[in-house]
Design an enzyme around this catalytic site. Sequence first.
Site, PDB file in Angstrom:
ATOM      1  N   LYS A 116       0.638  -1.467  -0.036  1.00  0.00           N
ATOM      2  CA  LYS A 116       0.598  -0.153  -0.208  1.00  0.00           C
ATOM      3  C   LYS A 116       1.572   1.487   0.281  1.00  0.00           C
ATOM      4  O   LYS A 116       0.515   2.229  -0.243  1.00  0.00           O
ATOM      5  CB  LYS A 116      -0.768  -0.226   0.900  1.00  0.00           C
ATOM      6  CG  LYS A 116      -2.052  -0.636   0.988  1.00  0.00           C
ATOM      7  CD  LYS A 116      -3.260  -0.993   2.089  1.00  0.00           C
ATOM      8  CE  LYS A 116      -3.925  -1.838   1.336  1.00  0.00           C
ATOM      9  NZ  LYS A 116      -5.484  -1.560   2.104  1.00  0.00           N
ATOM     10  N   LYS A 197      -5.263 -10.097  -6.021  1.00  0.00           N
ATOM     11  CA  LYS A 197      -5.703 -10.585  -5.594  1.00  0.00           C
ATOM     12  C   LYS A 197      -6.887  -9.252  -5.835  1.00  0.00           C
ATOM     13  O   LYS A 197      -6.563  -8.433  -5.245  1.00  0.00           O
ATOM     14  CB  LYS A 197      -5.557 -10.455  -3.363  1.00  0.00           C
ATOM     15  CG  LYS A 197      -5.918  -9.540  -3.436  1.00  0.00           C
ATOM     16  CD  LYS A 197      -5.878  -8.674  -1.633  1.00  0.00           C
ATOM     17  CE  LYS A 197      -6.388  -7.845  -0.937  1.00  0.00           C
ATOM     18  NZ  LYS A 197      -7.165  -7.614   0.396  1.00  0.00           N
ATOM     19  N   LYS A 200     -10.832  -4.085  -3.150  1.00  0.00           N
ATOM     20  CA  LYS A 200     -12.525  -2.887  -3.333  1.00  0.00           C
ATOM     21  C   LYS A 200     -11.762  -1.842  -3.287  1.00  0.00           C
ATOM     22  O   LYS A 200     -11.961  -1.115  -3.947  1.00  0.00           O
ATOM     23  CB  LYS A 200     -12.845  -3.091  -2.538  1.00  0.00           C
ATOM     24  CG  LYS A 200     -12.674  -2.614  -0.407  1.00  0.00           C
ATOM     25  CD  LYS A 200     -13.768  -3.020   0.480  1.00  0.00           C
ATOM     26  CE  LYS A 200     -12.827  -3.672   1.666  1.00  0.00           C
ATOM     27  NZ  LYS A 200     -12.195  -3.583   2.515  1.00  0.00           N
TER      28      LYS A 200
HETATM   29  P1  ATP Z   1      -8.495  -3.611   0.011  1.00  0.00           P
HETATM   30  O1  ATP Z   1      -8.507  -4.579  -0.787  1.00  0.00           O
HETATM   31  O2  ATP Z   1      -9.038  -2.295   0.163  1.00  0.00           O
HETATM   32  O3  ATP Z   1      -6.802  -3.619   0.729  1.00  0.00           O
HETATM   33  P2  ATP Z   1      -9.027  -5.611   1.827  1.00  0.00           P
HETATM   34  O4  ATP Z   1     -10.791  -5.886   0.973  1.00  0.00           O
HETATM   35  O5  ATP Z   1      -8.489  -6.357   1.884  1.00  0.00           O
HETATM   36  O6  ATP Z   1      -9.862  -4.639   1.449  1.00  0.00           O
HETATM   37  P3  ATP Z   1     -11.096  -5.621   3.842  1.00  0.00           P
HETATM   38  O7  ATP Z   1     -11.810  -5.973   3.236  1.00  0.00           O
HETATM   39  O8  ATP Z   1     -10.793  -5.742   5.817  1.00  0.00           O
HETATM   40  O9  ATP Z   1      -9.417  -5.600   3.463  1.00  0.00           O
HETATM   41  O10 ATP Z   1     -10.631  -7.666   4.044  1.00  0.00           O
HETATM   42  C1  ATP Z   1     -11.663  -7.873   5.285  1.00  0.00           C
HETATM   43  C2  ATP Z   1     -11.934  -9.243   4.971  1.00  0.00           C
HETATM   44  O11 ATP Z   1     -11.062  -9.420   3.517  1.00  0.00           O
HETATM   45  C3  ATP Z   1      -9.753 -10.020   5.021  1.00  0.00           C
HETATM   46  O12 ATP Z   1     -10.620 -11.563   6.173  1.00  0.00           O
HETATM   47  C4  ATP Z   1      -9.785 -10.139   4.424  1.00  0.00           C
HETATM   48  O13 ATP Z   1      -9.124 -11.287   3.928  1.00  0.00           O
HETATM   49  C5  ATP Z   1     -10.788 -10.943   2.980  1.00  0.00           C
HETATM   50  N1  ATP Z   1     -10.243 -10.323   1.461  1.00  0.00           N
HETATM   51  C6  ATP Z   1     -10.276  -9.311   1.235  1.00  0.00           C
HETATM   52  N2  ATP Z   1     -10.168  -9.447  -0.763  1.00  0.00           N
HETATM   53  C7  ATP Z   1      -9.667 -11.047  -0.443  1.00  0.00           C
HETATM   54  C8  ATP Z   1      -9.635 -11.867  -1.979  1.00  0.00           C
HETATM   55  N3  ATP Z   1      -9.526 -11.261  -2.466  1.00  0.00           N
HETATM   56  N4  ATP Z   1      -9.749 -13.332  -1.535  1.00  0.00           N
HETATM   57  C9  ATP Z   1      -9.864 -13.339  -0.434  1.00  0.00           C
HETATM   58  N5  ATP Z   1      -9.582 -13.078   0.443  1.00  0.00           N
HETATM   59  C10 ATP Z   1     -10.483 -11.779   0.920  1.00  0.00           C
END
Ligand code: ATP
Length: 334
Positions: A116, A197, A200
Amino acid sequence: MGQRLMKRVLSGIQPSGQLTLGNYIGAMQNFVKLQHTEECFFMVVDLHAITVPQEPAALREQTEAVAALFIAAGIDPLKANVFVQSHVRAHAELGWLFTTLANMGELERMTQFKDKSAGKDSVGAGLFVYPTLMAADILIYNADLVPVGDDQKQHLELTRDLAQRFNTRFGQYFTIPEPYIAKVGARVMSLDDAGKKMSKSNPNAGSFIALLDAPDVIRKKISRATTDSGREVKYDPANKPEISNLISIYAHCANMTVEAVESRYDGQGYGPFKKDLAEHVVSVIEPLQARYNDIRQSGEIHQILKRGAEQAAAIADRTVADVKERMGFLSPRG
Ligand code: ATP
Ligand code: LTN
């Protein structure tokens, strides 16, 4: 501390944008499953979201939206405790105490921080100390299990290290938490680049499926998802990462094994596979959206969050009082 019969489970999701199918498959589906057998705490981690700039009105709206999506995804607020992180002040307080236990070196090694902050002229200090707040979130409830996607493994390791460090310096107190990471779906990849990955915060909206995307938008995004130039629907992450990602999404949404998906499309090419995949994703997301709209319209989320925060604060305040006593803070009561 007395013996607990159920395990205590805690996890959080950031209100930093539209929740994606990755959040749903990687995290929320496990939240829903665990609530039936364990004592669960699920929160919207707004204090974490502000480690990157957020527009105030958008932050408020997204916080309520994520809480409503928890319920729409199947979390029962009578079974699990749903709340907003900033409503329980003790999180910020314990977060600070843990920041003083962590070393710069171990925070510098965090891959999420490296990703990030890469290429940025100015990086917020909050982004750097983010994992100490996450450790506080987990340890403040003495959680046993933390359901997360694969990308959070390293933060969980640090949480375990900080718990151990505290216990060594100030006496046995914290439970050492375990990650709970599903075997399939713990890492849903981006639709335009299977090396990243699904996220969002990706500026390309075509790279993710948002839980609130309209069905036709989902169909379009899946039909445009990158694939290799072959035609074999085969799960082979090393050589066919794009199709393997789509197969894993399919298996989750259709409740089938990866092998069953492969054999259904044997010899048919990617066209029919992608078309059916879109319908399976829509069939999961459409009812979720209907429940989401009902919850938002009813306004019941405020009551749920208020009750959740009160119950969570009762536990969290106790932990912070104990920790402060062990660390040597003078009690305001003398
Ligand atoms: P960003 O992608 O904006 O950095 P994020 O989606 O990784 O944010 P959170 O919204 O806090 O961050 O994630 C919430 C949960 O969703 C966490 O347990 C994270 O590991 C899971 N998660 C996020 N993206 C994925 C993905 N692509 N595949 C599986 N699990 C995910
Ligand atoms: N760091 C996580 C969000 C998060 C979290 C937590 C997850 C904050 N606090 C406590 C589990 C437990 C993320 O970026 N996905």
